[in-house]
Scaffold this motif. Structure first.
Motif, PDB file in Angstrom:
ATOM      1  N   ALA A 393     -42.512 -27.641  38.953  1.00  0.00           N
ATOM      2  CA  ALA A 393     -41.315 -27.300  38.181  1.00  0.00           C
ATOM      3  C   ALA A 393     -40.299 -28.431  38.214  1.00  0.00           C
ATOM      4  O   ALA A 393     -39.659 -28.746  37.197  1.00  0.00           O
ATOM      5  N   GLU A 394     -40.138 -29.070  39.351  1.00  0.00           N
ATOM      6  CA  GLU A 394     -39.221 -30.204  39.439  1.00  0.00           C
ATOM      7  C   GLU A 394     -39.698 -31.363  38.580  1.00  0.00           C
ATOM      8  O   GLU A 394     -38.891 -32.044  37.940  1.00  0.00           O
ATOM      9  N   ALA A 395     -41.017 -31.601  38.555  1.00  0.00           N
ATOM     10  CA  ALA A 395     -41.560 -32.682  37.720  1.00  0.00           C
ATOM     11  C   ALA A 395     -41.333 -32.390  36.239  1.00  0.00           C
ATOM     12  O   ALA A 395     -41.005 -33.298  35.459  1.00  0.00           O
ATOM     13  N   LYS A 396     -41.483 -31.111  35.824  1.00  0.00           N
ATOM     14  CA  LYS A 396     -41.243 -30.761  34.419  1.00  0.00           C
ATOM     15  C   LYS A 396     -39.769 -30.938  34.050  1.00  0.00           C
ATOM     16  O   LYS A 396     -39.461 -31.411  32.953  1.00  0.00           O
ATOM     17  N   LYS A 398     -37.713 -33.026  35.377  1.00  0.00           N
ATOM     18  CA  LYS A 398     -37.465 -34.466  35.282  1.00  0.00           C
ATOM     19  C   LYS A 398     -38.016 -35.025  33.980  1.00  0.00           C
ATOM     20  O   LYS A 398     -37.385 -35.859  33.313  1.00  0.00           O
ATOM     21  N   HIS A 399     -39.214 -34.564  33.589  1.00  0.00           N
ATOM     22  CA  HIS A 399     -39.830 -35.030  32.343  1.00  0.00           C
ATOM     23  C   HIS A 399     -38.999 -34.607  31.139  1.00  0.00           C
ATOM     24  O   HIS A 399     -38.824 -35.372  30.170  1.00  0.00           O
ATOM     25  N   ALA A 400     -38.488 -33.358  31.181  1.00  0.00           N
ATOM     26  CA  ALA A 400     -37.674 -32.891  30.059  1.00  0.00           C
ATOM     27  C   ALA A 400     -36.386 -33.704  29.940  1.00  0.00           C
ATOM     28  O   ALA A 400     -35.916 -33.992  28.830  1.00  0.00           O
ATOM     29  N   LYS A 401     -35.826 -34.111  31.059  1.00  0.00           N
ATOM     30  CA  LYS A 401     -34.609 -34.915  31.012  1.00  0.00           C
ATOM     31  C   LYS A 401     -34.891 -36.285  30.428  1.00  0.00           C
ATOM     32  O   LYS A 401     -34.116 -36.798  29.608  1.00  0.00           O
ATOM     33  N   LYS A 407     -34.330 -40.012  25.698  1.00  0.00           N
ATOM     34  CA  LYS A 407     -35.092 -40.411  24.516  1.00  0.00           C
ATOM     35  C   LYS A 407     -34.193 -40.501  23.285  1.00  0.00           C
ATOM     36  O   LYS A 407     -34.375 -41.381  22.430  1.00  0.00           O
ATOM     37  N   GLN A 408     -33.228 -39.592  23.164  1.00  0.00           N
ATOM     38  CA  GLN A 408     -32.298 -39.663  22.039  1.00  0.00           C
ATOM     39  C   GLN A 408     -31.485 -40.952  22.081  1.00  0.00           C
ATOM     40  O   GLN A 408     -31.281 -41.606  21.056  1.00  0.00           O
TER      41      GLN A 408
END
Length: 512
Positions: A393-396, A398-401, A407-408
Motif C-alpha cells: 500500500a505504501e508503494a502504491k 508513492k507511485h500514485a504521487k 507527472k503533471q
C-alpha cells in the motif's frame, strides 16, 4: 549491582579534603622547571586575529589586575607577551616589566584568522627556560577560540602537565567558542574566569584564591594492562588519564563513580580508589575502599543498583561536556550513554508506553511482566502477517504521487520547453518593413543610418510634419542605404515644411 554490572560511587566532603590538604601543608608542590626563584613570571598568550580586536582593553585591564594581585602578596611580577593568529610571535623580552608589556600589548595589530594549534608550541616555549630568560610560572590565554579550520590544540606536548594555563573567557554575548576554551582549561588543570572580571582572574593566577581540583583518579588495578584495555571497566573521571582537572561541586565536595563487569567470566572488580587533590601549591592523596556488593542485595531487588547506575550516567554526561570540545561528538556520546541507562535527559526522551499499539509503533519489545504483554504479542503477530500488504500500500501511494502531481509538472515543463516561438531563427528584414510595422517600432522607424555610421537614434517630430514626405521616406527605410550627403539633400528637398538650417540643427543635436 545491576544486571551483570557492578556500579560504585563515592563522595569526599569538603571537610575531608581540607583535612587531607592540611596534613600536607609542609610539603608544597614544586615549581615548574626553570622557574625563577624571584618574582613570579606570567606568560600572556594573546589572540591578535581580527575577531579578537574588541578585547584589547580587557587585556590591558587584566595586566593591571595581575600586578595589583601580586603586589598584595608582597612582591612584584614580570611578564612575557606572545601573540598568535596564523603565526606565533614573542613580543617582549622574557621577564619584561609591566610598562613594557602594556606598551607591546597596545601596539598589537589585530588582523587575520586564528590557528589554535599554535598553542602547543607556545606552552612548550613558555614552560622551558632558554638563553633569553627563565620559564614562566603561570600563563593566561586571551582568545575567542574561533579557529578558521575548526581545529584544536593537542595539549599533550612538553610543558602541558607542568605549566598552568588559565583561560580568560570572553563575555557570553560575544561570538566565541566557549566550549573549546573551557576544554583547554580542563585539560591543562587550570581555571577559567571572565575577562570582564579581571580581579577574579588575577586572584586565580596569583594564587590568592586557591582552587581545589581533583588532578588524578586511580584504582588498585591501574597497573593491570587487562584492566586498562577492558572497555567494560570505566570510571568518572577516567582512571586511564595521567592528569585531570575536576573542580569541586558548589558545596566543596568531590564525586566520582565507576562501573565494572560482574558475573561468570568477568574480571575481579576493583576494591579501592585513589584520589589526588590539589589546592594552590598543596597536594594530597585520599584513599577510598570499594566494598563488595552485599549478598542480600540480589534478594532485596535492583533498586540500589539502579540508583547507582543513574548516578554514574549523570556524572558521565557532565564529564563528556567538559572533556570534549566538539558539540556534535558530545551529542552522539551523550545520547548513547543516556539511552543505554534508560534515563530522560537533554540528549534523550522518555516514552511512557502503556498500550500494545505504542510498543508496536515505536518498535520496542514489551516486558514480560507488563500488563499489555499478551496483547502486544498478538498485535505483533497480526502486524507481521499484514506487513507485506502495508508495504504494498505504501508503494502504491508513492507511485500514485509520482504519476500524479509530479507527472503533471513534468508535462507542463515539457510543453513549455517544446513550444515553438514565432519567427524564431529568422533574420530581421532591414529594408522591407511597412508603414504599420515602422509605426509600432516608434517614431523614426527603428534603426536608421548606414552601416558605416553605426549610429541609431530617434528624434521627436512636430505633429504638422508627421505626414510629410520626409517622414514617409524615413518610415520606408529610404535613408538606410544612401550616403550621408544624399540623405541630407533628399531630406531637404522632400520636406518643404522643414528649412535646411533647421534640418542641419536637428542633425547636429543627434536627432537622426
Amino acid at each position: 549491582a545491576s544486571g551483570e554490572r557492578l556500579y560504585f560511587t563515592g563522595c569526599v566532603s569538603k571537610e575531608e579534603i581540607d583535612a587531607a590538604l592540611a596534613s600536607r601543608a609542609g610539603t608544597p608542590r614544586g615549581a615548574p622547571p626553570g622557574t625563577a626563584c624571584g618574582a613570579p613570571h606570567v606568560g600572556l598568550f594573546v589572540d591578535c586575529s581580527l575577531s579578537a580586536a574588541g578585547r584589547a582593553q580587557g587585556a590591558l585591564a587584566l595586566l593591571d589586575a595581575l600586578d595589583a594581585a601580586h603586589g598584595k602578596l608582597g612582591g612584584g611580577c614580570v611578564y612575557t607577551l606572545w601573540s598568535f593568529s596564523r603565526v606565533a610571535t614573542r613580543r617582549t623580552a622574557r621577564g619584561a616589566s609591566l610598562a613594557e608589556t602594556k606598551a607591546a600589548l597596545a601596539a598589537l595589530r589585530y588582523d587575520g584568522g586564528t590557528d589554535l594549534r599554535l598553542l602547543d608550541s607556545l606552552i612548550a616555549e613558555a614552560a622551558s627556560a632558554d638563553e633569553h630568560g627563565p620559564a614562566c610560572s603561570a600563563a593566561v590565554l586571551i582568545s575567542d577560540a574561533l579557529d578558521n579550520l575548526k581545529a584544536a590544540p593537542k595539549l599533550t606536548g612538553p610543558g602541558s602537565a607542568e605549566l598552568p594555563v588559565h583561560v580568560a573567557l570572553p563575555p557570553e554575548a560575544c561570538n566565541a567558542n566557549l566550549s573549546v576554551l573551557r576544554w583547554i582549561a580542563r585539560q591543562l588543570g587550570s581555571a577559567c574566569a571572565p575577562l570582564s572580571e579581571p580581579d577574579e582572574l588575577a586572584a586565580l593566577v596569583s594564587g590568592a584564591t586557591a582552587q581545589v581540583l581533583l588532578t588524578r583518579l586511580q584504582t588498585d588495578q591501574s597497573d593491570d594492562v587487562a584492566a586498562f584495555e577492558d572497555d567494560a571497566f570505566q570510571t568518572c573521571p577516567d582512571f586511564r588519564l595521567s592528569h585531570v582537572a575536576v573542580p569541586t561541586d558548589a558545596d566543596g565536595s568531590l564525586r566520582m563513580s565507576g562501573v565494572s563487569a560482574l558475573g561468570e567470566g568477568a574480571r575481579d572488580a576493583p576494591t579501592a580508589l585513589g584520589l589526588t587533590v590539589s589546592r594552590g601549591g598543596l597536594r594530597a592523596n585520599i584513599e577510598l575502599a570499594i566494598p563488595p556488593p552485599p549478598a542480600a542485595l540480589e534478594s532485596s531487588g535492583p533498586l540500589l543498583g539502579r540508583l547507582l547506575q543513574v548516578q554514574h550516567t549523570l556524572l558521565t554526561l557532565r564529564e563528556l561536556r567538559a572533556t570534549f570540545w566538539d558539540p556534535k561528538q558530545v551529542e552522539v556520546l551523550a545520547t548513547a550513554a543516556a539511552c543505554d541507562a534508560g534515563i530522560a535527559s537533554e540528549h534523550s526522551s522518555l516514552l511512557l508506553l502503556s498500550l500494545p499499539e505504542q510498543f508496536c509503533d515505536n518498535e520496542i519489545a514489551c516486558p514480560p511482566d507488563h500488563p499489555a504483554h499478551a496483547r502486544w504479542l498478538a498485535l505483533s503477530a497480526e502486524r507481521a502477517k499484514t506487513e507485506a500488504e502495508r508495504e504494498e500500500a505504501e508503494a502504491k501511494a508513492k507511485h500514485a504521487k509520482l504519476h500524479g502531481l509530479v507527472k503533471q509538472l513534468v508535462g507542463r515543463y515539457k510543453e513549455m520547453s517544446d513550444a515553438a516561438v514565432p519567427g524564431w531563427g529568422k533574420p530581421v528584414n532591414r529594408g522591407g518593413r511597412g508603414t504599420e510595422e515602422a509605426m509600432m517600432l516608434g517614431g523614426g522607424g527603428g534603426r536608421r543610418g548606414s552601416a558605416a555610421r553605426g549610429v541609431t537614434r530617434s528624434c521627436a517630430m512636430p505633429a504638422a510634419s508627421a505626414a510629410s514626405p520626409l517622414m514617409a521616406c524615413m518610415m520606408e527605410g529610404g535613408f538606410d542605404d544612401a550616403p550621408p550627403s544624399r540623405q541630407l539633400l533628399a531630406a531637404s528637398a522632400a520636406s518643404p515644411l522643414m528649412a535646411p538650417q533647421r534640418l542641419l540643427e536637428c542633425m547636429m543635436e543627434g536627432g537622426f
